[in-house]
Motif scaffolding. Structure first.
Motif, PDB file in Angstrom:
ATOM      1  N   GLY A   8       0.799  -1.220   0.000  1.00  0.00           N
ATOM      2  CA  GLY A   8       0.000   0.000   0.000  1.00  0.00           C
ATOM      3  C   GLY A   8       0.828   1.265   0.000  1.00  0.00           C
ATOM      4  O   GLY A   8       0.411   2.276   0.567  1.00  0.00           O
ATOM      5  N   ILE A  13      -1.151   2.410  -4.156  1.00  0.00           N
ATOM      6  CA  ILE A  13      -2.208   3.424  -4.122  1.00  0.00           C
ATOM      7  C   ILE A  13      -2.571   3.883  -5.535  1.00  0.00           C
ATOM      8  O   ILE A  13      -3.753   4.013  -5.885  1.00  0.00           O
ATOM      9  CB  ILE A  13      -1.781   4.617  -3.252  1.00  0.00           C
ATOM     10  N   ARG A  27      -8.691  -5.395  -3.540  1.00  0.00           N
ATOM     11  CA  ARG A  27      -8.346  -5.105  -2.147  1.00  0.00           C
ATOM     12  C   ARG A  27      -6.833  -4.980  -2.050  1.00  0.00           C
ATOM     13  O   ARG A  27      -6.085  -5.597  -2.830  1.00  0.00           O
ATOM     14  CB  ARG A  27      -8.866  -6.160  -1.177  1.00  0.00           C
ATOM     15  N   ILE A  28      -6.406  -4.159  -1.102  1.00  0.00           N
ATOM     16  CA  ILE A  28      -4.978  -3.938  -0.858  1.00  0.00           C
ATOM     17  C   ILE A  28      -4.617  -4.632   0.444  1.00  0.00           C
ATOM     18  O   ILE A  28      -5.309  -4.471   1.464  1.00  0.00           O
ATOM     19  CB  ILE A  28      -4.651  -2.441  -0.723  1.00  0.00           C
ATOM     20  N   ASP A  30      -1.529  -4.727   3.094  1.00  0.00           N
ATOM     21  CA  ASP A  30      -0.354  -3.908   3.366  1.00  0.00           C
ATOM     22  C   ASP A  30       0.111  -4.118   4.806  1.00  0.00           C
ATOM     23  O   ASP A  30      -0.696  -4.190   5.729  1.00  0.00           O
ATOM     24  CB  ASP A  30      -0.681  -2.433   3.146  1.00  0.00           C
ATOM     25  N   ASN A  32       1.821  -2.009   6.574  1.00  0.00           N
ATOM     26  CA  ASN A  32       1.804  -0.743   7.314  1.00  0.00           C
ATOM     27  C   ASN A  32       3.102  -0.523   8.089  1.00  0.00           C
ATOM     28  O   ASN A  32       3.111  -0.154   9.265  1.00  0.00           O
ATOM     29  CB  ASN A  32       0.612  -0.677   8.277  1.00  0.00           C
ATOM     30  N   HIS A 150      -4.632   6.184   2.629  1.00  0.00           N
ATOM     31  CA  HIS A 150      -4.916   5.026   3.478  1.00  0.00           C
ATOM     32  C   HIS A 150      -6.253   5.188   4.188  1.00  0.00           C
ATOM     33  O   HIS A 150      -7.039   4.229   4.289  1.00  0.00           O
ATOM     34  CB  HIS A 150      -3.778   4.811   4.470  1.00  0.00           C
ATOM     35  N   PHE A 153      -9.052   4.372   1.647  1.00  0.00           N
ATOM     36  CA  PHE A 153      -9.255   2.968   1.315  1.00  0.00           C
ATOM     37  C   PHE A 153      -9.682   2.140   2.523  1.00  0.00           C
ATOM     38  O   PHE A 153     -10.416   1.151   2.369  1.00  0.00           O
ATOM     39  CB  PHE A 153      -7.994   2.395   0.657  1.00  0.00           C
ATOM     40  N   LYS A 158     -11.316  -1.337   1.429  1.00  0.00           N
ATOM     41  CA  LYS A 158     -10.488  -1.844   0.346  1.00  0.00           C
ATOM     42  C   LYS A 158      -9.046  -2.088   0.786  1.00  0.00           C
ATOM     43  O   LYS A 158      -8.243  -2.585   0.006  1.00  0.00           O
ATOM     44  CB  LYS A 158     -10.489  -0.851  -0.831  1.00  0.00           C
ATOM     45  N   LEU A 159      -8.735  -1.712   2.013  1.00  0.00           N
ATOM     46  CA  LEU A 159      -7.371  -1.840   2.533  1.00  0.00           C
ATOM     47  C   LEU A 159      -7.383  -2.654   3.811  1.00  0.00           C
ATOM     48  O   LEU A 159      -8.176  -2.394   4.725  1.00  0.00           O
ATOM     49  CB  LEU A 159      -6.778  -0.456   2.806  1.00  0.00           C
ATOM     50  N   TYR A 161      -4.691  -4.165   6.790  1.00  0.00           N
ATOM     51  CA  TYR A 161      -3.343  -4.193   7.345  1.00  0.00           C
ATOM     52  C   TYR A 161      -3.007  -5.607   7.796  1.00  0.00           C
ATOM     53  O   TYR A 161      -3.571  -6.123   8.774  1.00  0.00           O
ATOM     54  CB  TYR A 161      -3.225  -3.222   8.517  1.00  0.00           C
TER      55      TYR A 161
END
Length: 349
Positions: A8, A13, A27-28, A30, A32, A150, A153, A158-159, A161
């Motif tokens: 991400g 992005i 979907r992401i 990530d 983080n 972030h 999303f 859609k994001l 962690y």
């Protein structure tokens, strides 16, 4: 079509927004953690100063990003792309001569300006060989870009962690954690060199460190550049950068880099500064300094989008658009960025 983006940062992005533009489900995933995307200055510099030539593909990259970033700002309701001037002090008489040559060349007319007079140069700016302004659309505030994208999303679910677990990936059935996908795109930044599917690619990552400094002297409407840069931020301070260190995966700050930055700064100005922060990130790059984009040579549906390098904020929008057009069958990848260029030399079945 269902897409998973692993990573991400800047690349992930940009891909996500372009997938939204195509109304594609994604979907992401990530971790983080450390990003070069957060640490980057985000400058849009159309010139390569060492040879005083235009940045690779700058004539295509700049018009794209000038449209791409404002559209995202309008969508997410936050600003991160700001106009600013970029003043370059020539590092040598030869560099000045090259600049004057560029002034007479039509293909550089959109970027270069006449050499500034001594009267128009700030007193605090070391200017042995003269200086001039470069036309730039501005810079991206990297922290604002990452934070607000972030948030967007996450709010739209859609994001996620989490760490990507390769043991939970079934390539044959195209499932991850039991959920199906059509395209799995690895946009992991410098971690891409440890990806078991793409570790044959010739990564040549570079660690960069920057200082955040305070000063009441410097103007806040221009970036200063002479072997280092001094960039005004939206937080009433300045970024001083940056260093390059090859062949390391350690994102920690170092005293060595701090000393190097302060020594280089002496060539820019002798104004006293106060250091308030020190950050480091690792830039993902290929040995040939071109992005690494494309589909795995054998595993269909697995892709990489990586290697944006030190000018990532300039490069990523253009190739995110090109890449998503490619995977939906509406275009081809530029041969200079397509990972097919490495198949013969590096890929072993």
């Amino acid at each position: 079509m269902k897409v998973i983006i692993v990573g991400g940062g800047l690349s992930g992005i940009c891909l996500a927004h372009e997938l939204e533009n195509h109304k594609i489900d994604f979907r992401i995933i990530d971790e983080n953690v450390n990003y070069s995307s957060k640490v980057a200055a985000g400058m849009i510099n159309p010139m390569t100063f060492r040879r005083m030539i235009k940045t690779w593909k700058g004539d295509e990259l700049i018009p794209t990003l000038k449209s791409f970033y404002p559209k995202i700002e309008n969508k997410i309701g936050h600003r991160f792309f700001f106009p600013i001037k970029l003043r370059r002090a020539f590092a040598s008489a030869h560099e000045r001569e090259l600049w004057i040559q560029r002034l007479a060349e039509a293909e550089y007319s959109a970027y270069v300006n006449p050499v500034e007079s001594v009267e128009d140069t700030p007193d605090y700016f070391h200017d042995t060989f003269g200086n001039a302004f470069i036309n730039t659309p501005g810079y991206v505030d990297a922290k604002k870009f990452m934070q607000h994208n972030h948030e967007y999303f996450l709010q739209n679910k859609k994001l996620e962690y989490a760490s990507f677990n390769f043991d939970e990936l079934d390539i044959k059935s195209k499932t991850y954690q039991g959920k199906t996908f059509t395209h799995l795109i690895f946009a992991e930044g410098y971690r891409g060199e440890d990806n078991p599917f793409f570790n044959y690619l010739p990564f040549k990552n570079a660690k960069g460190e920057v200082l955040t400094i305070e000063s009441d002297i410097f103007q806040k409407d221009e970036i200063l550049n002479r072997k280092c840069f001094l960039l005004p931020t939206q937080y009433d301070n300045f970024k001083l950068g940056s260093t390059y260190k090859w062949n390391t995966k350690d994102p920690s700050i170092t005293q060595e880099a701090k000393d190097e930055l302060l020594e280089t700064y002496k060539g820019l100005s002798d104004v006293s500064i106060k250091i308030i922060d020190h950050e480091a990130g690792i830039r993902p790059a290929a040995a040939d300094r071109r992005p690494m984009i494309g589909e795995h040579p054998e595993l269909k549906g697995l892709y990489i989008f990586n290697g944006m390098g030190a000018k990532g904020y300039m490069i990523a929008p253009y190739f995110a658009i090109e890449f998503i057009n490619f995977i939906v069958g509406q275009g081809e990848l530029d041969r200079e960025v397509n990972i097919q260029r490495f198949y013969k030399k590096h890929y072993k079945k």
